[in-house]
Design a protein around this motif. Sequence first.
Motif, PDB file in Angstrom:
ATOM      1  N   ASN A 240      41.382  43.235  55.712  1.00 50.59           N
ATOM      2  CA  ASN A 240      39.990  43.720  55.710  1.00 50.59           C
ATOM      3  C   ASN A 240      39.864  45.108  55.087  1.00 50.59           C
ATOM      4  OD1 ASN A 240      38.798  41.429  57.003  1.00 50.59           O
ATOM      5  ND2 ASN A 240      39.618  42.167  58.962  1.00 50.59           N
ATOM      6  N   ILE A 241      40.617  45.337  54.015  1.00 46.07           N
ATOM      7  CA  ILE A 241      40.512  46.587  53.258  1.00 46.07           C
ATOM      8  C   ILE A 241      39.500  46.365  52.145  1.00 46.07           C
ATOM      9  CG2 ILE A 241      41.752  48.254  51.840  1.00 46.07           C
ATOM     10  CD1 ILE A 241      44.307  47.398  53.292  1.00 46.07           C
ATOM     11  N   ALA A 242      38.424  47.113  52.176  1.00 50.82           N
ATOM     12  CA  ALA A 242      37.346  46.917  51.210  1.00 50.82           C
ATOM     13  C   ALA A 242      37.791  47.284  49.799  1.00 50.82           C
ATOM     14  CB  ALA A 242      36.133  47.754  51.608  1.00 50.82           C
ATOM     15  N   LEU A 243      37.527  46.388  48.867  1.00 49.09           N
ATOM     16  CA  LEU A 243      37.794  46.691  47.465  1.00 49.09           C
ATOM     17  C   LEU A 243      36.730  47.648  46.953  1.00 49.09           C
ATOM     18  CD1 LEU A 243      39.309  43.920  47.952  1.00 49.09           C
ATOM     19  CD2 LEU A 243      38.895  43.462  45.523  1.00 49.09           C
ATOM     20  N   ASP A 244      37.117  48.559  46.047  1.00 45.47           N
ATOM     21  CA  ASP A 244      36.137  49.432  45.414  1.00 45.47           C
ATOM     22  C   ASP A 244      36.018  49.064  43.938  1.00 45.47           C
ATOM     23  OD1 ASP A 244      38.361  50.512  44.180  1.00 45.47           O
ATOM     24  OD2 ASP A 244      38.388  52.336  45.396  1.00 45.47           O
ATOM     25  N   ILE A 245      35.285  49.864  43.185  1.00 47.25           N
ATOM     26  CA  ILE A 245      35.057  49.551  41.783  1.00 47.25           C
ATOM     27  C   ILE A 245      36.362  49.440  41.019  1.00 47.25           C
ATOM     28  CG2 ILE A 245      34.130  50.467  39.612  1.00 47.25           C
ATOM     29  CD1 ILE A 245      32.007  49.223  41.328  1.00 47.25           C
ATOM     30  N   TYR A 246      37.313  50.329  41.292  1.00 47.23           N
ATOM     31  CA  TYR A 246      38.602  50.261  40.610  1.00 47.23           C
ATOM     32  C   TYR A 246      39.338  48.967  40.953  1.00 47.23           C
ATOM     33  CZ  TYR A 246      38.371  55.062  38.892  1.00 47.23           C
ATOM     34  OH  TYR A 246      38.008  56.211  38.239  1.00 47.23           O
ATOM     35  N   SER A 247      39.269  48.558  42.210  1.00 47.58           N
ATOM     36  CA  SER A 247      39.931  47.318  42.620  1.00 47.58           C
ATOM     37  C   SER A 247      39.372  46.131  41.846  1.00 47.58           C
ATOM     38  CB  SER A 247      39.740  47.085  44.124  1.00 47.58           C
ATOM     39  OG  SER A 247      40.093  48.204  44.890  1.00 47.58           O
ATOM     40  N   TYR A 248      38.052  46.071  41.753  1.00 48.18           N
ATOM     41  CA  TYR A 248      37.430  44.957  41.026  1.00 48.18           C
ATOM     42  C   TYR A 248      37.784  45.005  39.541  1.00 48.18           C
ATOM     43  CZ  TYR A 248      34.687  43.793  45.171  1.00 48.18           C
ATOM     44  OH  TYR A 248      34.306  43.409  46.448  1.00 48.18           O
ATOM     45  N   ASN A 249      37.857  46.207  38.973  1.00 44.54           N
ATOM     46  CA  ASN A 249      38.250  46.314  37.568  1.00 44.54           C
ATOM     47  C   ASN A 249      39.686  45.848  37.351  1.00 44.54           C
ATOM     48  OD1 ASN A 249      36.114  47.173  35.859  1.00 44.54           O
ATOM     49  ND2 ASN A 249      36.142  49.189  36.810  1.00 44.54           N
ATOM     50  N   ILE A 250      40.563  46.171  38.297  1.00 46.71           N
ATOM     51  CA  ILE A 250      41.942  45.683  38.209  1.00 46.71           C
ATOM     52  C   ILE A 250      41.960  44.155  38.267  1.00 46.71           C
ATOM     53  CG2 ILE A 250      44.167  45.613  39.404  1.00 46.71           C
ATOM     54  CD1 ILE A 250      43.508  48.501  40.382  1.00 46.71           C
ATOM     55  N   TRP A 251      41.177  43.616  39.158  1.00 48.58           N
ATOM     56  CA  TRP A 251      41.086  42.167  39.307  1.00 48.58           C
ATOM     57  C   TRP A 251      40.643  41.524  37.999  1.00 48.58           C
ATOM     58  CZ3 TRP A 251      37.865  39.716  43.893  1.00 48.58           C
ATOM     59  CH2 TRP A 251      38.071  38.332  43.919  1.00 48.58           C
ATOM     60  N   ILE A 252      39.609  42.086  37.385  1.00 46.12           N
ATOM     61  CA  ILE A 252      39.109  41.569  36.102  1.00 46.12           C
ATOM     62  C   ILE A 252      40.195  41.642  35.036  1.00 46.12           C
ATOM     63  CG2 ILE A 252      37.523  42.066  34.189  1.00 46.12           C
ATOM     64  CD1 ILE A 252      35.468  42.954  36.327  1.00 46.12           C
ATOM     65  N   SER A 253      40.854  42.796  34.944  1.00 47.30           N
ATOM     66  CA  SER A 253      41.879  42.984  33.918  1.00 47.30           C
ATOM     67  C   SER A 253      43.063  42.044  34.132  1.00 47.30           C
ATOM     68  CB  SER A 253      42.366  44.436  33.920  1.00 47.30           C
ATOM     69  OG  SER A 253      41.314  45.317  33.588  1.00 47.30           O
ATOM     70  N   ASN A 254      43.433  41.830  35.388  1.00 44.98           N
ATOM     71  CA  ASN A 254      44.555  40.939  35.677  1.00 44.98           C
ATOM     72  C   ASN A 254      44.209  39.492  35.318  1.00 44.98           C
ATOM     73  OD1 ASN A 254      47.297  40.934  36.936  1.00 44.98           O
ATOM     74  ND2 ASN A 254      46.334  39.441  38.298  1.00 44.98           N
ATOM     75  N   ALA A 255      42.990  39.068  35.639  1.00 46.70           N
ATOM     76  CA  ALA A 255      42.561  37.714  35.287  1.00 46.70           C
ATOM     77  C   ALA A 255      42.520  37.534  33.769  1.00 46.70           C
ATOM     78  CB  ALA A 255      41.189  37.433  35.895  1.00 46.70           C
ATOM     79  N   ALA A 256      42.044  38.575  33.065  1.00 51.94           N
ATOM     80  CA  ALA A 256      41.994  38.495  31.603  1.00 51.94           C
ATOM     81  C   ALA A 256      43.401  38.412  31.017  1.00 51.94           C
ATOM     82  CB  ALA A 256      41.261  39.705  31.039  1.00 51.94           C
ATOM     83  N   ALA A 257      44.337  39.176  31.597  1.00 51.49           N
ATOM     84  CA  ALA A 257      45.718  39.150  31.106  1.00 51.49           C
ATOM     85  C   ALA A 257      46.330  37.765  31.276  1.00 51.49           C
ATOM     86  CB  ALA A 257      46.551  40.194  31.838  1.00 51.49           C
ATOM     87  N   MET A 258      45.885  37.046  32.316  1.00 47.65           N
ATOM     88  CA  MET A 258      46.370  35.680  32.536  1.00 47.65           C
ATOM     89  C   MET A 258      45.507  34.652  31.807  1.00 47.65           C
ATOM     90  SD  MET A 258      47.612  35.716  36.541  1.00 47.65           S
ATOM     91  CE  MET A 258      45.987  36.070  37.202  1.00 47.65           C
ATOM     92  N   GLN A 259      44.524  35.160  31.026  1.00 47.98           N
ATOM     93  CA  GLN A 259      43.597  34.323  30.263  1.00 47.98           C
ATOM     94  C   GLN A 259      42.855  33.335  31.155  1.00 47.98           C
ATOM     95  OE1 GLN A 259      45.865  32.660  26.957  1.00 47.98           O
ATOM     96  NE2 GLN A 259      45.569  34.531  25.776  1.00 47.98           N
ATOM     97  N   ASP A 260      42.525  33.811  32.342  1.00 46.14           N
ATOM     98  CA  ASP A 260      41.758  33.005  33.292  1.00 46.14           C
ATOM     99  C   ASP A 260      40.305  33.462  33.240  1.00 46.14           C
ATOM    100  OD1 ASP A 260      40.653  31.629  35.409  1.00 46.14           O
ATOM    101  OD2 ASP A 260      42.325  31.997  36.779  1.00 46.14           O
ATOM    102  N   LEU A 261      39.560  32.892  32.298  1.00 48.99           N
ATOM    103  CA  LEU A 261      38.183  33.317  32.065  1.00 48.99           C
ATOM    104  C   LEU A 261      37.302  33.056  33.276  1.00 48.99           C
ATOM    105  CD1 LEU A 261      36.151  34.453  30.016  1.00 48.99           C
ATOM    106  CD2 LEU A 261      35.778  32.114  29.208  1.00 48.99           C
TER     107      LEU A 261
END
Length: 508
Positions: A240-261
């Motif tokens: 239950n650790i709240a994600l912040d803007i940086y967390s979501y940006n990391i998530w986006i970048s990681n998904a893009a790196a895996m080419q998971d659109l």
Amino acid sequence: MLLRSPLSSSSPFISPSSSSKPRAPHLYPLLHHSISRPKEVKRGNLAIVSAQISQVHNYGTVDFENKTNLHWSDLYRRILTTKIEDKCVASVLETWDSEERRLSRWTLGRVAKELRKFGHLKEALEVYLWKEAQGNRFFNSSSDMAIQLDLMGKVRGPESAEQLFFSLSDSFKDKRTYCSLLNVYAHYKLKEKAQSTFDLMFEKGYEADALSYNVLMTLYLNIGEHANVVKLLQDMKEKNIALDIYSYNIWISNAAAMQDLDEMENVLNVMESNNVNANWSVYTNLASKYIQLGLMEKAEACLKEAEMRITGRDRRAFLFIISLYGNIGKREELYQIWNWYKSSFNSPLNTGYKAMLQALVKLGDGDGLESLYEEWGRSGSSLDPRVSQVLVGWYCSNGLSDKARETLDQLVQRGGKPNEGMWGTLAEGYMKENRLSEAVSCLEKAVSCGGQVGRSPSNYKWRPRPSFVQDLLEICKQRAQTDIADQVVEIFKREGWDEIEPCKGFEE
């Protein structure tokens, strides 16, 4: 943390149809996703878009933006001139403190924060070291030590950061300084040390938060261990650790790196369900990933959304959007955002001119490039050679080395100091034109400039690209100019660069 992110002109920077007010950008829906609007808070006639932002790089330091002071910016500009005039920051601070105005802890912190913000890490560290040298005059908190530790690591290397950390008293070894040390290890991709520091923080009972997770996730993202990023995101969810803007940006970048659109676009849905407003950085990050995937229409739609979320006086938002419009080749939108940027501030900084010049290079707008460079020359900004280097690079890539040399000489005449990047770029330009003696002369000047500003650790020394050396020696061989080849080999021996393969092969 994640976004990484002249002489006549037929293209005026403010078109006749432009107004003094920024345009209201049109909205383009993404092809497979309807972008949600951020919630707005009404204050009078203004609509302010809110977003939760992690203070990853502040380490708990005081919010200096809430203070007002008429003099810190003058000191900031004076410190920047040290790069040009070969002065040390300490001497500038001593003069200011004794002759201009007694320095306060707040002024030093504000100036150091601005220096860090724009990548002048060496100068920011020198501010902290001068402050430390004053003994007990200034109060130091663990937040101050965390910032100094981070700067020490990025400027002088991880060993220096470790030495500083271990020298701290126990009262300073808290969550802030541990997280700063973690950030240094992540910066240098020291996976084992970073992971052990992360684990030690929890052994000591420090409350888990998004900051430490963000640092470790960024490390795993940068070394390509994408599964570990997913595990850490899941761990945050379970705890239950709240994600912040940086967390979501990391998530986006990681998904893009895996080419998971699908996963990349799903992040916006998760943010909406968690009542987190996506700010401009989320949309510029999405835009950059769409560009990498070749989805230019989606990238442009994200940039329109990013424009809608520019609030206050955040220069970074403009710089990212300017760069990305250059990447997708949108000339009209690029000039419009540039004019908006200029109308929002008293004058653009060197970073703004550099970003716009680089975008014009991507567009191939030579006239606009020269016109904007002339504007920069009239602006009164400090003579940052990195701005001039953009134009020098453009000329050299287009077979105009003489114009590149003229630009460099003009910078010197105005009191500027060319850096190794300018000389190295000019050397490559001369080599492409088979002007080998001039190429080697510029190579010598590049080497003599020493370490490049802003790099870490401080003993970094510029080196030419191996492909440049290989091409230069090959031309020498073809033209039987062994004397010039010998000069190149001698430079490499003198600098201890014997391991560079092109040079070794030629010597044999």
